[in-house]
Design an enzyme around this catalytic site. Structure first.
Site, PDB file in Angstrom:
ATOM      1  CE  LYS A  55      -1.916   1.641   4.072  1.00 32.34           C
ATOM      2  NZ  LYS A  55      -1.444   2.949   4.250  1.00 32.34           N
ATOM      3  CG  ASN A  56       2.229   2.578   3.387  1.00 31.88           C
ATOM      4  OD1 ASN A  56       0.997   3.120   3.136  1.00 31.88           O
ATOM      5  ND2 ASN A  56       2.354   2.512   4.761  1.00 31.88           N
ATOM      6  CB  CYS A 101      -5.519  10.351  11.362  1.00 33.01           C
ATOM      7  SG  CYS A 101      -3.918   9.586  11.956  1.00 33.01           S
ATOM      8  NE  ARG A 137       0.485  10.532  10.453  1.00 24.68           N
ATOM      9  CZ  ARG A 137      -0.327   9.335   9.805  1.00 24.68           C
ATOM     10  NH1 ARG A 137      -1.293   8.823  10.385  1.00 24.68           N
ATOM     11  NH2 ARG A 137       0.116   8.738   8.745  1.00 24.68           N
ATOM     12  CG  ASP A 170       3.277   1.368   9.569  1.00 22.60           C
ATOM     13  OD1 ASP A 170       3.372   1.593   8.464  1.00 22.60           O
ATOM     14  OD2 ASP A 170       2.653   2.279  10.544  1.00 22.60           O
ATOM     15  NE  ARG A 183      -7.234   4.268   4.979  1.00 27.02           N
ATOM     16  CZ  ARG A 183      -6.687   5.058   5.955  1.00 27.02           C
ATOM     17  NH1 ARG A 183      -7.053   5.618   6.952  1.00 27.02           N
ATOM     18  NH2 ARG A 183      -5.373   5.870   5.311  1.00 27.02           N
TER      19      ARG A 183
END
Ligand code: EPZ
Length: 419
Positions: free
Chosen positions: A22-23, A117, A122, A306, A398
């Site tokens: 994803k990243n 968030c 952030r 993460d 997500r």
């Protein structure tokens, strides 16, 4: 809202294939805006954040078509707007990644401030300061970043904090700037390296990717290319923990083991037997209770933030006491209260959680608050006695492709209930 129902079902055993990262996908799709001809991105995971990014590009008039084999084809030549609106940015902070490419390629951009968030404030101040150093005129007005620039100029930028998307935004902008840009204290994450490789494939001149100093020599233009993004190291780590926490045996295919050294080291410390080959990792924890392992998150190559929540889940049922220090984000312990509802023994002191392993957890209704916290609650549910209902799993969608199918392949008892 959809929910996941997880029942403790004993040791996992089986094989799972890892999807594209994803990243890496999000910055690579943003970087297609820099090209002067169509680009094809392969190994793209089917995730909500990817869909959002495709929608964002579409809103700008960029033609995006879904090819076969998880490929996305982008024709940046049809762009007719340089704006990333709040209704999209509020659902995905990574939308900020279009700022650098739009400024570099078109000299203008209007991007909604992402806002905070669940895991922290952030800010994006380092993105903005770096682009200003390259000659951009940027104002922040009514929640929008309004940016204008002639041709950006190469600059020497020292980042106060290691920032992944900050490094990526500035690296992308520098590719078309006039002269050389040096980015000091750059992020070294594998996804930053993957983006650099993609940019070089389009004709960019970048040295130092994977180190803390990037040197980018601006070029007049970048051409289209075909490129496959790298496998997702966090998805890989999550399924490895699923095998370890359930005292099972998992084989992870299509992974990139060399991007996971810190995680593999901690799994070995927890007592897992690992077999690592080029794009395969086998974990065997059969018949053994995990040993508690201390974790301190840090920018790559340190232990990834993460993976913090997933290792906390494993420590909940491990032998012994462990400490988990979160140094990257200021509020990334939202999963703690939910885990305590399942019978976990956790004490939080500032940015450190002290976890005392228990013999068992009890299934309970819990609520996901952010992407990795929600995955950690599913992991806890795999070993809890009884049923765990994880609510608000749009967070999971997500970042994890087909999580219930992949865990089901490993023998987990998990099902999605439409909310
Ligand atoms: C990226 O977020 C990832 N997202 C995150 O993954 C990941 O947790 C994070 O890097 C750290 O590894 C993507 O790549 C899309 P940062 P990013 O900028 O770039 C501070 C997931 O679960 N900071 O590296 O937004 C910031 O507050 C997500 O997949 C500033 O102060 O994170 C934080 O404390 C969650 N000013 C620290 O730097 C800035 O301008 C690291 O944040 C930018 C960042």
């Amino acid at each position: 809202m959809d929910r996941l129902i997880v029942r403790g079902n004993g040791a996992l055993d089986g094989e799972v294939r890892i999807s594209g990262a994803k990243n890496a996908t999000l910055p690579v799709l943003a970087a297609t805006l820099l090209a002067d001809s169509p680009v094809r991105v392969g190994n793209v995971p089917h995730l909500h954040d990817v869909t959002t990014t495709i929608e964002l590009l579409g809103r700008m008039g960029v033609e995006v078509t879904l090819g076969d084999r998880m490929a996305v084809e982008v024709d940046p030549g049809t762009i007719n707007s340089f704006s990333a609106p709040y209704d999209l940015v509020k659902t995905m902070r990574a939308s900020i990644l279009v700022l650098g490419p739009l400024l570099a390629r078109h000299g203008e951009a209007e991007v909604s401030l992402p806002g905070g968030c669940a895991i922290g404030s952030r800010p994006v101040d380092l993105h903005i300061e770096g682009l200003r150093a390259m000659g951009a005129e940027i104002e922040v007005d009514n929640g929008y970043i309004i940016a204008r620039a002639g041709r950006l100029k190469g600059a020497r930028i020292v980042l106060d904090t290691v920032t992944v998307t900050g490094t990526e935004n500035l690296m992308m902008a520098a590719c078309l700037a006039d002269g050389e840009t040096i980015i000091e204290n750059a992020a070294r994450e594998p996804e930053v390296v993957d983006l650099a490789n993609f940019l070089v494939a389009m004709g960019a001149r970048i040295r130092g990717a994977g180190t803390d100093t990037l040197r980018i020599q601006g070029v007049p233009s970048l051409h289209g290319v075909e490129y496959d993004v790298l496998p997702d190291r966090i998805e890989t780590g999550t399924y490895l923990v699923a095998g370890a926490i359930t005292r099972g045996h998992v084989v992870i295919r299509n992974s990139c083991p060399q991007t996971l050294d810190a995680v593999l080291q901690k799994l070995r410390e927890a007592g897992a037997k690992l077999r690592v080959e080029d794009n395969l990792i086998e974990l065997d924890m059969r018949g053994r209770r995990p040993q508690a392992v201390d974790v301190r998150t840090a920018p790559y190559p340190g232990f990834p933030t993460d993976m913090q929540a997933q290792f906390m889940a494993m420590n909940l049922v491990a032998e012994g006491v462990s400490t988990i220090a979160e140094t990257v984000f200021e509020n990334r312990f939202m999963h703690v209260q939910e885990m305590q509802r399942m019978g976990a023994h956790i004490r939080v002191e500032g940015n450190v959680a002290v976890v005392t392993g228990v013999d068992h957890l009890n299934g309970a209704p819990v609520m996901a608050t952010d992407l990795r916290a929600s995955a950690s609650l599913v992991l806890a549910g795999l070993v809890a006695e009884g049923e765990t209902t994880v609510d608000r799993i749009y967070h999971i969608d997500r970042g994890y492709e087909c999580i219930e199918e992949k865990l089901g392949q490993l023998g987990a008892s998990i099902r999605r209930v439409p909310g």
